[in-house]
Scaffold this active site. Sequence first.
Site, short mmCIF file in Angstrom:
data_model
loop_
_atom_site.label_atom_id
_atom_site.label_comp_id
_atom_site.label_asym_id
_atom_site.label_seq_id
_atom_site.Cartn_x
_atom_site.Cartn_y
_atom_site.Cartn_z
N GLU A 92 0.82 -1.21 0.00
CA GLU A 92 0.00 0.00 0.00
C GLU A 92 0.85 1.26 0.00
O GLU A 92 2.02 1.25 0.41
CB GLU A 92 -0.92 0.01 1.22
CG GLU A 92 -0.14 0.07 2.50
CD GLU A 92 -0.96 -0.32 3.71
OE1 GLU A 92 -2.14 -0.67 3.54
OE2 GLU A 92 -0.41 -0.27 4.80
N CYS A 105 3.51 8.13 1.36
CA CYS A 105 4.16 7.08 2.15
C CYS A 105 4.20 5.81 1.29
O CYS A 105 3.16 5.36 0.80
CB CYS A 105 3.34 6.88 3.42
SG CYS A 105 3.89 5.52 4.42
N CYS A 112 7.41 -8.06 5.86
CA CYS A 112 8.67 -7.59 6.44
C CYS A 112 9.22 -8.68 7.33
O CYS A 112 8.48 -9.35 8.05
CB CYS A 112 8.45 -6.32 7.25
SG CYS A 112 9.98 -5.66 7.96
N CYS A 116 8.49 -6.66 14.02
CA CYS A 116 8.23 -5.86 15.23
C CYS A 116 6.85 -6.22 15.80
O CYS A 116 5.90 -6.46 15.06
CB CYS A 116 8.29 -4.37 14.90
SG CYS A 116 9.89 -3.87 14.24
N CYS A 119 3.63 -4.11 14.89
CA CYS A 119 3.46 -3.76 13.48
C CYS A 119 2.71 -4.86 12.75
O CYS A 119 3.11 -6.02 12.78
CB CYS A 119 4.82 -3.54 12.84
SG CYS A 119 4.73 -3.28 11.05
N GLY A 166 7.35 -2.83 4.96
CA GLY A 166 8.69 -3.32 4.67
C GLY A 166 9.79 -2.50 5.30
O GLY A 166 9.60 -1.37 5.74
N GLU A 167 10.97 -3.11 5.34
CA GLU A 167 12.17 -2.47 5.87
C GLU A 167 13.03 -2.06 4.68
O GLU A 167 13.69 -2.90 4.06
CB GLU A 167 12.90 -3.44 6.80
CG GLU A 167 14.28 -3.01 7.23
CD GLU A 167 14.36 -1.57 7.73
OE1 GLU A 167 13.65 -1.21 8.68
OE2 GLU A 167 15.13 -0.78 7.14
N SER A 198 12.93 5.47 6.44
CA SER A 198 12.68 5.09 7.83
C SER A 198 13.18 3.67 8.02
O SER A 198 12.88 2.77 7.23
CB SER A 198 11.18 5.15 8.11
OG SER A 198 10.89 4.66 9.40
N SER A 220 13.43 4.02 13.77
CA SER A 220 12.36 3.55 14.64
C SER A 220 12.97 3.04 15.94
O SER A 220 13.46 1.92 16.00
CB SER A 220 11.59 2.43 13.94
OG SER A 220 10.94 2.97 12.81
N LEU A 221 12.95 3.88 16.95
CA LEU A 221 13.64 3.54 18.21
C LEU A 221 12.73 2.74 19.14
O LEU A 221 13.05 1.63 19.54
CB LEU A 221 14.14 4.83 18.86
CG LEU A 221 15.16 4.66 19.98
CD1 LEU A 221 16.41 3.92 19.52
CD2 LEU A 221 15.56 6.03 20.55
N HIS A 222 11.63 3.31 19.54
CA HIS A 222 10.56 2.62 20.27
C HIS A 222 10.88 2.14 21.68
O HIS A 222 9.99 1.65 22.39
CB HIS A 222 10.02 1.41 19.48
CG HIS A 222 9.58 1.74 18.10
ND1 HIS A 222 8.73 2.77 17.81
CD2 HIS A 222 9.89 1.16 16.91
CE1 HIS A 222 8.53 2.83 16.50
NE2 HIS A 222 9.23 1.87 15.94
N ASN A 298 -1.25 2.28 16.42
CA ASN A 298 -2.44 1.98 15.64
C ASN A 298 -2.78 0.51 15.91
O ASN A 298 -2.10 -0.38 15.41
CB ASN A 298 -2.13 2.21 14.16
CG ASN A 298 -3.34 2.07 13.30
OD1 ASN A 298 -4.43 2.47 13.68
ND2 ASN A 298 -3.16 1.49 12.13
N CYS A 341 -0.05 2.00 8.39
CA CYS A 341 0.76 0.85 8.77
C CYS A 341 0.19 -0.53 8.48
O CYS A 341 -0.06 -1.32 9.38
CB CYS A 341 1.10 0.91 10.25
SG CYS A 341 1.70 2.48 10.75
#
Length: 379
Positions: A92, A105, A112, A116, A119, A166-167, A198, A220-222, A298, A341
């Site tokens: 998407e 985006c 992926c 995570c 996600c 995806g990464e 990202s 993306s630290l999180h 989300n 996402c």
Amino acid sequence: MSAANLLDFDLDGLAAFCEQLGEKRFRATQLFRWIHQRGATDFTQMSDLAKSLRSKLQSVATIQPLSIISEHVSADGTIKWLFDVGAGNAVESVYIPEDDRATLCISSQAGCAVGCRFCSTGHQGFSRNLTTGEIVAQLWHAEHSLRKRLGRTDRIVSNVVMMGMGEPLQNYSALVPALRIMLDDHGYGLSRRRVTVSTSGVVPMIERLKNDCPVALAVSLHAPNDALRDELVPLNRKYPIDELLRACSDYLTAAPRDFITFEYCMLDGVNDTDEHARQLIALVRNRISCKFNLIPFNPFPQSGLRRSNMDRVHAFAGILLDAGIVTTVRKTRGDDIDAACGQLAGEVQDRTNARDRMTRQPIPVTWVAGAARSTPPSN
Ligand code: SAH
Ligand code: SF4
């Protein structure tokens, strides 16, 4: 021999392709402009190319857009496209118009492999890398379909963020030519500051990107410590926070912006306490020029996680701000069409890989205790 998809080539690649056909570089530039600036798919339209070249191209090349599964338009103007990339996979793109910019985006992979916890793409597992052409086709489609729809001839998309499925740094060889096409003055002419990659932290590729095609970087630290980040972003076990921050500082020596954006998905009771905020401050202060972007989680059913409430998000932001760290809270856009996402693509994808993955790696009880998640995604 199958026809080459010209969306796969950056300008140098297209020049090399044209050279094989016995054509000079300026022909490649003309062709590139027809494709990316004018949205042409038909070689016969390309009136400033010799007829002989047009017919040659017709036999050896195509300009292959993605087929569209669906388009959802939100009340706030956000548009989400779901594209078919074959074999039951879909990716998407989300278009987000604002007063002073319009951001697209884009996805870089079907699924992926990073996995995570928060996600939905990660829960689907990995299907395959997108080609350069499939990455670029998302921008090509958004730009040219919107120009037609809005009756405009000027550029519409001003910013691109590689924050779809995806990464991107695990699809490096397709990503870099795609970025070059976005930046090329004969392509989309986007400024390096307005193209953001990202990443969940693929350290060696951050280093390579710095040399090959430095654009704005979001990480993306999180989590503020390795124990928690290991659980939320499994790639941290390979590239822990200290190494990641070192790569980020180094990236800044070549980056078009003088800060790294750290994304931080706010998960209720998991990473959103005052103590977590204080740990973050200790982690980055005096070490790296950065900005935080807090993303309200989300939710999706299989995650077993909850969004932090907005008071908590603002209190957390307040602690970072008091320490002098620029912090923003991401606005949710397109809520009515689920434009965040990987949610929609998740409904059409084969989740076999994900089911394996989630069965093999039970969610650690330390932070899931009491949450609703119990079973792997069903389909
Ligand atoms: N793989 C890259 C880019 C795609 S994800 C990365 O991880 O950075 C883009 C952003 O969306 C990341 O910051 C990611 O952590 C965040 N994200 C993923 N799932 C989310 C969810 N359910 N709610 C909020 N943000 C999410
Ligand atoms: Fe992959 Fe990014 Fe999702 Fe993590 S957040 S699973 S890296 S797409």
